[in-house]
Every structure is written in C-alpha cells, then in structure tokens.
Design a protein around this motif. Structure first.
Motif, PDB file in Angstrom:
ATOM      1  N   MET A 159       0.897  -1.341   0.235  1.00 34.98           N
ATOM      2  CA  MET A 159      -0.344  -0.131   0.178  1.00 34.98           C
ATOM      3  C   MET A 159       0.644   1.833   0.036  1.00 34.98           C
ATOM      4  SD  MET A 159      -3.240   0.658   2.413  1.00 34.98           S
ATOM      5  CE  MET A 159      -2.411   2.034   3.970  1.00 34.98           C
ATOM      6  N   TYR A 160       2.021   1.198   0.352  1.00 35.94           N
ATOM      7  CA  TYR A 160       2.630   2.036   0.632  1.00 35.94           C
ATOM      8  C   TYR A 160       4.273   2.128  -0.913  1.00 35.94           C
ATOM      9  CZ  TYR A 160       0.598   1.794   4.619  1.00 35.94           C
ATOM     10  OH  TYR A 160       0.355   1.583   5.884  1.00 35.94           O
ATOM     11  N   ILE A 161       3.587   3.873  -2.030  1.00 33.61           N
ATOM     12  CA  ILE A 161       4.068   3.786  -3.011  1.00 33.61           C
ATOM     13  C   ILE A 161       5.259   4.835  -2.643  1.00 33.61           C
ATOM     14  CG2 ILE A 161       4.508   4.532  -5.232  1.00 33.61           C
ATOM     15  CD1 ILE A 161       2.435   1.498  -4.856  1.00 33.61           C
ATOM     16  N   PRO A 162       6.720   3.619  -3.080  1.00 35.03           N
ATOM     17  CA  PRO A 162       7.632   5.236  -2.873  1.00 35.03           C
ATOM     18  C   PRO A 162       7.147   6.273  -3.410  1.00 35.03           C
ATOM     19  CG  PRO A 162       8.774   2.860  -3.886  1.00 35.03           C
ATOM     20  CD  PRO A 162       7.099   2.246  -3.501  1.00 35.03           C
ATOM     21  N   ARG A 177      -2.256   6.743   7.141  1.00 33.42           N
ATOM     22  CA  ARG A 177      -2.476   5.638   6.713  1.00 33.42           C
ATOM     23  C   ARG A 177      -3.495   5.806   5.373  1.00 33.42           C
ATOM     24  NH1 ARG A 177      -5.852   2.269  10.249  1.00 33.42           N
ATOM     25  NH2 ARG A 177      -7.415   3.047   9.518  1.00 33.42           N
ATOM     26  N   ASP A 178      -4.510   6.485   5.879  1.00 30.40           N
ATOM     27  CA  ASP A 178      -6.369   6.496   5.221  1.00 30.40           C
ATOM     28  C   ASP A 178      -4.906   7.607   3.950  1.00 30.40           C
ATOM     29  OD1 ASP A 178      -6.973   5.632   6.900  1.00 30.40           O
ATOM     30  OD2 ASP A 178      -8.192   7.082   8.210  1.00 30.40           O
ATOM     31  N   GLU A 183      -3.719   7.451  -2.115  1.00 33.01           N
ATOM     32  CA  GLU A 183      -2.448   7.972  -3.364  1.00 33.01           C
ATOM     33  C   GLU A 183      -2.254   6.488  -3.845  1.00 33.01           C
ATOM     34  OE1 GLU A 183      -0.729   9.727  -3.846  1.00 33.01           O
ATOM     35  OE2 GLU A 183      -1.031  11.708  -2.262  1.00 33.01           O
ATOM     36  N   TYR A 184      -2.421   5.466  -2.575  1.00 27.58           N
ATOM     37  CA  TYR A 184      -2.261   3.322  -3.676  1.00 27.58           C
ATOM     38  C   TYR A 184      -3.174   3.568  -4.780  1.00 27.58           C
ATOM     39  CZ  TYR A 184      -3.128  -1.360  -3.710  1.00 27.58           C
ATOM     40  OH  TYR A 184      -2.959  -2.954  -4.200  1.00 27.58           O
ATOM     41  N   LYS A 185      -4.005   3.818  -4.100  1.00 23.53           N
ATOM     42  CA  LYS A 185      -5.307   4.122  -5.315  1.00 23.53           C
ATOM     43  C   LYS A 185      -5.469   4.748  -6.424  1.00 23.53           C
ATOM     44  CE  LYS A 185      -9.484   2.657  -1.916  1.00 23.53           C
ATOM     45  NZ  LYS A 185     -10.381   2.490  -1.841  1.00 23.53           N
ATOM     46  N   ARG A 186      -4.692   6.035  -6.055  1.00 21.53           N
ATOM     47  CA  ARG A 186      -4.938   6.471  -7.577  1.00 21.53           C
ATOM     48  C   ARG A 186      -2.938   5.860  -7.464  1.00 21.53           C
ATOM     49  NH1 ARG A 186      -2.687  10.949  -3.975  1.00 21.53           N
ATOM     50  NH2 ARG A 186      -5.262  11.821  -4.606  1.00 21.53           N
ATOM     51  N   PHE A 187      -2.247   5.648  -7.756  1.00 19.80           N
ATOM     52  CA  PHE A 187      -1.223   4.685  -8.516  1.00 19.80           C
ATOM     53  C   PHE A 187      -1.634   3.864  -9.455  1.00 19.80           C
ATOM     54  CE2 PHE A 187       1.888   1.400  -9.080  1.00 19.80           C
ATOM     55  CZ  PHE A 187       2.765   2.356  -8.643  1.00 19.80           C
ATOM     56  N   ARG A 192      -2.517   1.252 -15.461  1.00 19.57           N
ATOM     57  CA  ARG A 192      -1.562   0.265 -14.593  1.00 19.57           C
ATOM     58  C   ARG A 192      -2.670  -1.915 -14.490  1.00 19.57           C
ATOM     59  NH1 ARG A 192       0.511   5.141 -11.969  1.00 19.57           N
ATOM     60  NH2 ARG A 192       3.142   4.758 -12.823  1.00 19.57           N
ATOM     61  N   LYS A 193      -4.038  -1.210 -14.342  1.00 20.65           N
ATOM     62  CA  LYS A 193      -4.654  -2.106 -14.165  1.00 20.65           C
ATOM     63  C   LYS A 193      -4.952  -3.261 -14.993  1.00 20.65           C
ATOM     64  CE  LYS A 193      -7.568   0.085  -9.881  1.00 20.65           C
ATOM     65  NZ  LYS A 193      -9.296   0.199  -9.946  1.00 20.65           N
ATOM     66  N   ALA A 194      -5.211  -2.689 -15.839  1.00 19.60           N
ATOM     67  CA  ALA A 194      -4.975  -2.851 -17.585  1.00 19.60           C
ATOM     68  C   ALA A 194      -4.124  -3.787 -18.167  1.00 19.60           C
ATOM     69  CB  ALA A 194      -5.723  -1.976 -18.377  1.00 19.60           C
TER      70      ALA A 194
END
Length: 347
Positions: A159-162, A177-178, A183-187, A192-194
């Motif tokens: 969950m923690y994108i550097p 954390r929230d 940020e993870y969901k934005r990444f 990227r999902k595709a």
C-alpha cells in the motif's frame, strides 16, 4: 488663564503618556526580537501543547521572551495554541512571530523508499512527522483496516508506494495511513490495472513480483528483462528460483538474524518456507521488500523474450547475463561463482 494652563498641562501629560505607550508598543510589537544567526528557524508545536511548551522552544530563539509573553497574552495566543511546523525568519518582530505560529502551519516533504518491512517504514516516517513509530505501526497493521481493503500482513507493504509526499508535520498516524491508501488507489489507475490484467496478475501479485525484481537488480534498464524471465517461468509452471526470496526466508530464522547472506548456498534451498521459491512454485505470499516504482512498472511493462534464466555478470557487477537454455545458464553461473570464490565470498 489658570484654566488654560491646567488644560495645557493635562495635554502635555497625555502626550507624555501616549509617547510612553507608543514606545512600549513599538518595543513589544515592532522591534526585531530574533536572536539566531541563520536566515530562519522552525519550531514544531506538538498536538495539545500548552503555551509553556511553545515558550520553551521560542526562548533560545528570541532576545526578550518576556516582551513576547506580554504580546502573546494580549493577542490571546497563550490560550489558542495550534499544532504544526512554523517558520520564524531572522528580523521578525513579536507581532510577526505570533501571526506566523498561530496560522501559518507549513507542510513538509515526506519521503520514503527501499524499506524492507512495515516496522522500518514506520520508523522512517516517524522521523518526519509527529506520530511515533509504534503508533504508526499499530494503524498500519490494524486487522480490520487490512481486511476491509483486501490486504494481509504479508502484502500490507504494497500500500505504500515509495515517493515524496506533502504532509503537515502534525498529521496523525491514522491520517497518514488513510492518505497512503488514497495515493495507492491513485497509483493504480486504469492503465496500470489493465496492464496487470494483461499479464494475469492482481495488483498485490504485481507488487510481490516487483519486490523480487527490485531485489534482483537496481538497474532500471534491465528490470523489464528480469520481470520477463519471471513471467515466463510463471506461465510454464516453473519455480521462480529467486535468490532474494531465499534470503528473505532465511532472515526469518533465528540463526540468520543479524547476518548478511552474500552467497546463496544449497543449505538455504532446504529452508521450508512459502518464500522458498526453489521449493514452492508460484509467487510467495507477499513482498520481500518495498519495490521502487521502476520495478513495479517493469513488471507491468515486461520485456517480451524467451529467456528463462539469468545470473549475475562477474564482469559487469550489478548487471546480469541472460540465457534461454539451462546449459548456457550453468556456464554463466559457474563464471560468477568463480568470481565470488576469488573474492573470498563463501557464504
């Protein structure tokens, strides 16, 4: 005539009093009260701090703390403390200082990368914002939060994108954390999902494989080729046989803690762990470290080739030699093992 003299006297007294008051106001509000030599200084006011705690931070920075006290009380700052990170510039007067520390909370740039686990990440973050590492770790590993967001303890590091992020210093552990979840969901945008779907992996699986790729090579130029090797192995059901996962499995055992494994040996391949990718096929349960974004995108954009093997290049340290056949790979591996032996690296 006498009455006029009285009026003049009163007026003169009034002017004197006004002058004294004006001088006091000038000295209290408008005169430089900074005592430091640098161009600026910062104070960090903790959550729920009282005025005396703020005063202790200000005292070594100011020429006359008592005059500051007087104005702070008059402007009701003493009962209206705001947590945060505040700037005091050299040459500021008391009025400027109070205006700054009551309403100009400045953000910080929080950065992290290459953290091996959540404990290390919590420690790194706690050095940059107010919450301590224990509180950060507690909220990062909250079971309800992880379950609600499709994470486990094994892959929670995903969950923690550097990167570098802007935060207020007094951000709470929960808010940190929230924000990282956002940020993870934005990444993980539609593109990227595709790409993850195209290679047959979930987001968490991409992060796990990226952690292996990143531990294999820090060279961004060859990470897509290494990712291609591992994806080729996954497609044909071949064990990943990734040395970094063996090291990770070993470091979980008491006899290896506090040591550095420089050379993977057969004894390591006998370790019974789901992270032993020589013994078990498929991806391990979770990340072995925090991957850089380059490694994540390397997995999502792998090089298309027929390589199934790679070994460290003894002539170009930090890089690898790739092979399509086992015989060629064994030759490459023997060359590197000879190099290790020549350097006295036997374990």
């Amino acid at each position: 005539m006498y009455f006029k003299k009285i009026l003049v006297a009163i007026a003169l007294i009034g002017l004197v009093i006004a002058g004294i008051f004006a001088n006091y106001i000038y000295r209290v509000m408008l005169v430089d009260n900074t005592a430091f030599n640098n161009d600026q200084a910062y104070i960090y006011i903790p959550t729920n701090a009282n005025y005396m705690e703020v005063r202790e931070q200000l005292k070594p920075l100011l020429k006359d703390i008592e005059k500051f006290d007087a104005l702070a009380k008059q402007k009701k700052y003493t009962s209206n403390i705001k947590a945060g990170r505040y700037l005091i510039k050299k040459g500021m007067n008391n009025n400027d200082i109070i205006n700054s520390i009551r309403s100009k909370n400045l953000p910080i740039t929080l950065a992290f990368n290459n953290q091996p686990d959540l404990i290390s990440l919590a420690g790194r973050v706690s050095m940059q914002i107010e919450p301590d590492s224990l509180k950060l770790y507690q909220v990062m590993t909250n079971e309800e939060f992880l379950a609600n967001n499709s994470f486990t303890m094994a892959n929670a590091l995903s969950m923690y994108i550097p990167n570098s992020y802007e935060f207020f210093w007094n951000t709470s552990a929960l808010d940190f954390r929230d924000r990282m979840l956002k940020e993870y969901k934005r990444f993980w945008n539609d593109s990227r999902k595709a790409k993850a779907k195209a290679i047959g992996l979930t987001e968490n699986e991409v992060m796990t494989l990226a952690s292996i790729v990143h531990e294999e090579s820090k060279q961004a130029v060859e990470q897509p080729r290494i990712a291609g090797v591992y994806l080729n192995r996954l497609r044909i059901g071949m064990p990943l046989q990734a040395d970094p996962t063996l090291k990770f499995a070993a470091y979980q055992l008491p006899q290896y803690q506090g040591t550095v494994i420089k050379r993977v040996l057969n004894v390591h391949k006998d370790i019974d762990s789901p992270y032993n990718t020589y013994k078990y096929t498929g991806l391990p349960p979770g990340l072995i470290a925090m991957p850089d974004i380059t490694a994540i995108d390397a997995v999502l954009n792998p090089e298309s080739h027929k390589y199934l093997y790679f070994a460290a290049d003894a002539k170009r340290l930090g890089y690898h030699k790739f092979a399509k056949t086992l015989s060629q790979h064994n030759a490459n591996a023997r060359e590197y093992h000879r190099y290790l032996s020549s350097q006295g690296i036997n374990r």
